[in-house]
Scaffold this active site. Structure first.
Site, short mmCIF file in Angstrom:
data_model
loop_
_atom_site.label_atom_id
_atom_site.label_comp_id
_atom_site.label_asym_id
_atom_site.label_seq_id
_atom_site.Cartn_x
_atom_site.Cartn_y
_atom_site.Cartn_z
N GLU A 1 20.19 15.30 -21.95
CA GLU A 1 18.63 15.78 -22.34
C GLU A 1 18.38 15.74 -23.71
O GLU A 1 19.53 16.58 -25.03
CB GLU A 1 18.37 17.93 -21.98
CG GLU A 1 17.17 17.76 -22.46
CD GLU A 1 16.35 17.27 -22.64
OE1 GLU A 1 15.70 16.51 -20.97
OE2 GLU A 1 15.08 16.95 -23.16
N GLY B 1 -5.08 -8.11 -9.45
CA GLY B 1 -6.05 -8.54 -9.47
C GLY B 1 -6.13 -8.39 -10.92
O GLY B 1 -5.60 -6.68 -11.71
N LYS C 1 12.56 12.86 -1.80
CA LYS C 1 12.33 13.42 -1.09
C LYS C 1 13.22 13.36 0.17
O LYS C 1 14.11 14.60 0.64
CB LYS C 1 10.90 14.17 -0.60
CG LYS C 1 10.35 15.47 -1.60
CD LYS C 1 10.70 14.80 -2.56
CE LYS C 1 10.88 14.35 -3.91
NZ LYS C 1 10.40 13.86 -5.43
N LEU D 1 1.03 -1.20 -0.24
CA LEU D 1 -0.10 -0.07 0.36
C LEU D 1 0.50 1.28 -0.37
O LEU D 1 1.69 1.93 0.77
CB LEU D 1 -0.58 -0.09 1.06
CG LEU D 1 -2.11 -1.00 0.90
CD1 LEU D 1 -2.86 -0.52 2.76
CD2 LEU D 1 -3.16 -0.10 0.41
N GLY E 1 2.06 2.68 -3.07
CA GLY E 1 2.59 2.39 -4.94
C GLY E 1 3.57 3.25 -4.61
O GLY E 1 4.61 2.91 -3.28
N HIS F 1 5.91 40.10 7.14
CA HIS F 1 7.38 40.44 7.01
C HIS F 1 7.83 39.99 8.57
O HIS F 1 7.46 40.06 8.69
CB HIS F 1 7.62 41.58 6.36
CG HIS F 1 8.78 42.60 6.54
ND1 HIS F 1 9.87 41.73 5.54
CD2 HIS F 1 9.90 43.39 7.68
CE1 HIS F 1 11.14 42.39 5.96
NE2 HIS F 1 11.27 42.93 6.60
P1 NAD Z 1 9.58 13.77 -17.84
O1 NAD Z 1 8.63 13.75 -18.35
O2 NAD Z 1 9.23 15.11 -16.90
O3 NAD Z 1 11.14 14.54 -18.42
C1 NAD Z 1 11.80 13.58 -19.28
C2 NAD Z 1 13.01 13.68 -20.21
O4 NAD Z 1 13.22 12.75 -20.87
C3 NAD Z 1 12.57 15.37 -20.86
O5 NAD Z 1 12.67 16.56 -20.88
C4 NAD Z 1 12.78 14.03 -22.18
O6 NAD Z 1 13.03 15.35 -23.54
C5 NAD Z 1 13.52 13.32 -21.63
N1 NAD Z 1 13.93 12.31 -23.12
C6 NAD Z 1 13.00 11.79 -23.62
N2 NAD Z 1 14.15 10.87 -24.25
C7 NAD Z 1 15.12 11.44 -24.54
C8 NAD Z 1 16.68 10.63 -25.02
N3 NAD Z 1 16.19 10.08 -26.10
N4 NAD Z 1 17.45 11.35 -24.79
C9 NAD Z 1 18.01 12.22 -23.85
N5 NAD Z 1 16.78 12.66 -22.83
C10 NAD Z 1 15.21 12.06 -23.56
O7 NAD Z 1 10.08 12.99 -17.15
P2 NAD Z 1 11.14 12.36 -15.85
O8 NAD Z 1 11.53 12.42 -15.58
O9 NAD Z 1 11.42 10.42 -16.18
O10 NAD Z 1 9.70 11.81 -14.79
C11 NAD Z 1 8.22 10.73 -14.91
C12 NAD Z 1 7.03 11.37 -14.42
O11 NAD Z 1 6.62 11.12 -12.76
C13 NAD Z 1 6.94 13.11 -14.95
O12 NAD Z 1 5.29 13.25 -14.81
C14 NAD Z 1 6.54 13.51 -13.90
O13 NAD Z 1 6.17 14.84 -13.86
C15 NAD Z 1 6.84 12.99 -12.76
N6 NAD Z 1 8.00 12.73 -10.75
C16 NAD Z 1 7.29 14.16 -10.85
C17 NAD Z 1 7.87 14.64 -9.84
C18 NAD Z 1 7.99 15.70 -8.56
O14 NAD Z 1 6.13 16.28 -9.04
N7 NAD Z 1 8.13 16.37 -8.08
C19 NAD Z 1 9.08 14.05 -8.80
C20 NAD Z 1 9.83 12.85 -9.95
C21 NAD Z 1 8.64 12.49 -11.05
#
Ligand code: NAD
Length: 473
Positions: free
Chosen positions: A211, A114, A51, A38, A40, A452
Site C-alpha cells: 500500500e 452507443g 461476494k 446487462l 455491468g 437480545h
Molecule cells: P481504492 O481507491 O479503494 O483503493 C486504491 C488503493 O490503492 C488505495 O489504498 C491507494 O492508496 C492505493 N494505491 C494507489 N496507488 C498506489 C501505488 N502506486 N502503490 C500502492 N498502492 C497504491 O480503489 P480499489 O480498491 O481499486 O477500488 C475501486 C473502486 O471500487 C473504489 O471506489 C471502491 O469503493 C469500489 N469498490 C467497492 C467495493 C465495495 O463496496 N465493497 C468493492 C470493490 C470495489
C-alpha cells in the site's frame, strides 16, 4: 424509420438499468444501449461475483475450524472449479432477472456500443445516438429527448505495470482465475485489495499487500483500518505500507517479481501472481462526449446536483462521474436523474448519508464522517465505542473481534458518522444510515430497542457509550 425515445441510457449496469426501470414507471419510452451484458460491472465483474467467491472462502474457513463448534469434519478440501461454477450460476440467475425486468418495463435493449453523434438541430436536446455492433451489422440510429450516460469505470494500472491478465491481473481477470495461485502480491490496499487479500488468504493463498500510503483503507476511519490490519495480519497476510512500487516488474515462467521503495529502502517482492487494485477510471472514450459541451474533471464527467451535464438534456451518473464508486450510489443517482427529467423534484443526494461496506473477513462498514474528517470540518466531537467482545451473539457466532464507533457532534448531538468492523456489520450499517437520514442523535438510537440476543445490540451499546452509560462494558 429512426426510432425516438424519451430517454436513451448508455450503459446497462446497476446505475443504468435501475434508472431505466424508474423512467419506465414514470411513463417514459426508454432504451438502454449496452455493449456487454446487462448488469455491468456489479453483476459480472464486481459486487456479485466477488461476494460469491468471498462466501465460498468464508464457508471453507469456517469448515476448517468447525471442530471448535463440536462439528468433526475430516478431509476438508477446496474444489475451486465448483467455487467458480457456483459464482457463474448465481450471476446467470441474476442476469436473467435483470433481462426480465427490462421486458416487464417495456424497455428496449440494444446490444451494441452507443455514441452521441453531436448536438441536436433541436438544441438543447441531445443529438442522435448511433449504435455500433461488434459483428459489423449496420449501425442503428435512435433519437433521444434525454440521454443518461451510465458507462461506468474500469480498473486502472500504474505506469510500467502492464496488466497482462495472467501474471499481472486486474480484479476483472482475478475473478476469472480457473485455479488459485500459491502466492499473490496485491498492489493497493483499498477496498478491492483488502477484499481479495482476505478471500485469497481464506482459500489458503499466501498474500502480500503493498500500500502506497501509511494506512490501508485510506478513506476509512483510522481505528477501523488499524483493526482491519490487525485481523488480516492474524490471517498471516503480509502488509507493507508506505510502499512505492517502482516500474521494474519482471515476469518469469513461474511468477512475478517487483521492486518497491519503502521508507527510502528498495526491496524486491516475488509471488506467482500479482493483482493491481489502485483504483478505477471512467469509461468516457468513444462515447461521443467530445461532440458535446460536456466537461470533465480529472477524467470524470462533471454534473450538477441533479446529474445534468453542461448540456441540460444529457445526464450522467455512477462511476463515470467519480465520487463514491458504489453500485448503490449509481442506482440512487440514476433515480434522481430520471425523476428530475420528469419534473418530479427529487431530493438531492447527501453523500454523507451513503453507507459503504467492505466484505472482507472481518467485514467493515461505515456511513458519514470519520474522526479525522469530522475534526477537519471543525466539529467538536464525542465518541462512543463498543466491542463485540461483550455481545453474547458474537460469542455464539465465534466471531467477537471488532467494534462499533459512533461519532456525534457535541453541540447539536447529531450523529456525524458510524464505523463498524466485525461480524455481519455490512448487514447492520443500514440502521446507522437511517439514523443519519433522520438526523438522529445517539440517544434516539438507544430508544429503538435492539433485540437480545442479536449482533445489533453492539449499536445500542455504542450509542449509550457516547454518553458513557453503556451497560455491558
Ligand atoms: P481504492 O481507491 O479503494 O483503493 C486504491 C488503493 O490503492 C488505495 O489504498 C491507494 O492508496 C492505493 N494505491 C494507489 N496507488 C498506489 C501505488 N502506486 N502503490 C500502492 N498502492 C497504491 O480503489 P480499489 O480498491 O481499486 O477500488 C475501486 C473502486 O471500487 C473504489 O471506489 C471502491 O469503493 C469500489 N469498490 C467497492 C467495493 C465495495 O463496496 N465493497 C468493492 C470493490 C470495489
Amino acid at each position: 424509420m429512426t426510432k425516438e425515445y424519451d430517454l436513451v441510457i448508455l450503459g446497462g449496469g446497476t446505475g443504468g438499468y435501475v434508472a431505466a426501470i424508474r423512467a419506465s414507471q414514470l411513463g417514459m419510452q426508454v432504451a438502454i444501449v449496452e455493449k456487454g451484458r446487462l448488469g455491468g460491472t456489479c453483476l459480472h465483474r464486481g459486487c456479485i461475483p466477488s461476494k460469491t467467491l468471498l462466501r465460498s472462502a468464508e464457508v471453507f474457513r469456517q469448515t476448517l475450524k468447525a471442530a471448535e463448534f463440536g462439528v468433526e469434519t475430516d478431509n476438508v478440501s477446496l474444489n475451486f472449479t465448483k467455487v467458480q461454477e457456483r459464482k457463474a450460476a448465481i450471476v446467470e440467475t441474476l442476469y436473467k432477472g435483470v433481462k426480465g425486468l427490462m421486458k416487464k418495463g417495456k424497455i428496449d435493449v440494444y446490444e451494441g456500443f452507443g455514441r452521441i453523434l453531436g448536438p441536436s438541430i433541436f438544441s438543447p436536446m441531445p443529438g442522435t445516438i448511433s449504435i455500433e455492433y461488434e459483428n459489423g451489422e449496420e449501425n442503428t440510429m435512435i433519437v433521444p429527448k434525454n440521454v443518461l450516460i451510465a458507462t461506468g469505470s474500469r480498473p486502472k494500472s500504474l505506469p510500467g505495470l502492464e496488466i497482462d491478465g495472467q501474471f499481472v491481473m486486474s480484479s476483472d481477470d482475478a475473478l476469472q482465475m480457473d485455479e488459485l495461485p500459491g502466492s499473490m502480491l496485491i498492489v493497493g490496499g483499498g477496498v478491492i485489495g483488502i477484499e481479495w487479500a482476505s478471500m485469497l488468504s481464506d482459500f489458503g493463498v499466501k498474500v502480500t499487500i503493498l500500500e502506497y500510503l501509511d494506512q490501508i483503507l485510506p478513506t476509512e476511519d483510522a481505528e477501523i483500518a488499524k483493526e482491519m490490519e490487525k485481523q488480516l495480519k492474524k490471517k498471516d497476510i503480509t502488509i507493507v505500507k508506505n510502499a512505492k512500487v517502482l516500474p521494474e516488474t519482471l515476469t518469469t515462467d513461474t511468477g512475478i517479481s517487483i521492486r518497491a521503495e519503502i521508507n527510502e529502502e528498495t526491496k524486491d517482492f516475488n509471488a506467482e501472481r500479482m493483482l493491481v487494485s489502485v483504483g478505477r477510471e471512467a469509461n468516457t472514450a468513444n462515447t461521443g462526449i467530445e461532440n458535446t459541451e460536456i466537461t470533465l474533471n480529472n477524467g470524470y464527467i462533471k454534473t450538477n446536483d441533479y446529474f445534468q451535464t453542461k448540456e441540460s438534456h444529457i445526464y450522467a451518473i455512477g462511476d463515470v462521474i467519480g465520487g463514491m464508486q458504489l453500485a448503490h450510489v449509481a442506482s440512487h443517482e440514476g433515480i434522481i436523474a430520471v425523476e428530475h427529467m420528469a419534473n418530479q423534484n427529487p431530493q438531492i443526494l447527501n453523500y454523507e448519508n451513503v453507507p459503504s461496506c467492505i466484505y472482507a473477513s472481518p467485514e467493515a462498514a461505515s456511513v458519514g464522517l470519520n474522526e479525522k474528517t469530522a475534526k477537519e470540518k471543525g466539529y467538536t466531537i464525542k465518541i462512543g465505542k463498543f466491542s463485540f467482545k461483550a455481545i453474547g451473539k458474537a460469542l455464539v457466532f465465534g466471531e467477537s473481534d471488532g467494534f462499533v464507533k459512533i461519532i456525534a457532534d457535541k453541540d447539536s448531538n447529531d450523529i456525524l458518522g458510524v464505523h463498524m468492523i466485525g461480524p455481519h456489520v455490512t448487514d447492520m450499517i443500514s440502521e446507522a444510515g437511517l439514523a443519519k437520514v433522520l438526523d438522529a442523535t445517539p440517544w434516539e438510537i438507544t430508544q429503538s430497542i435492539h433485540p437480545h440476543p442479536t449482533l445489533s445490540e453492539v449499536i445500542g451499546e455504542a450509542a449509550l457509550a457516547v454518553e458513557g452509560i453503556q451497560i455491558h462494558g
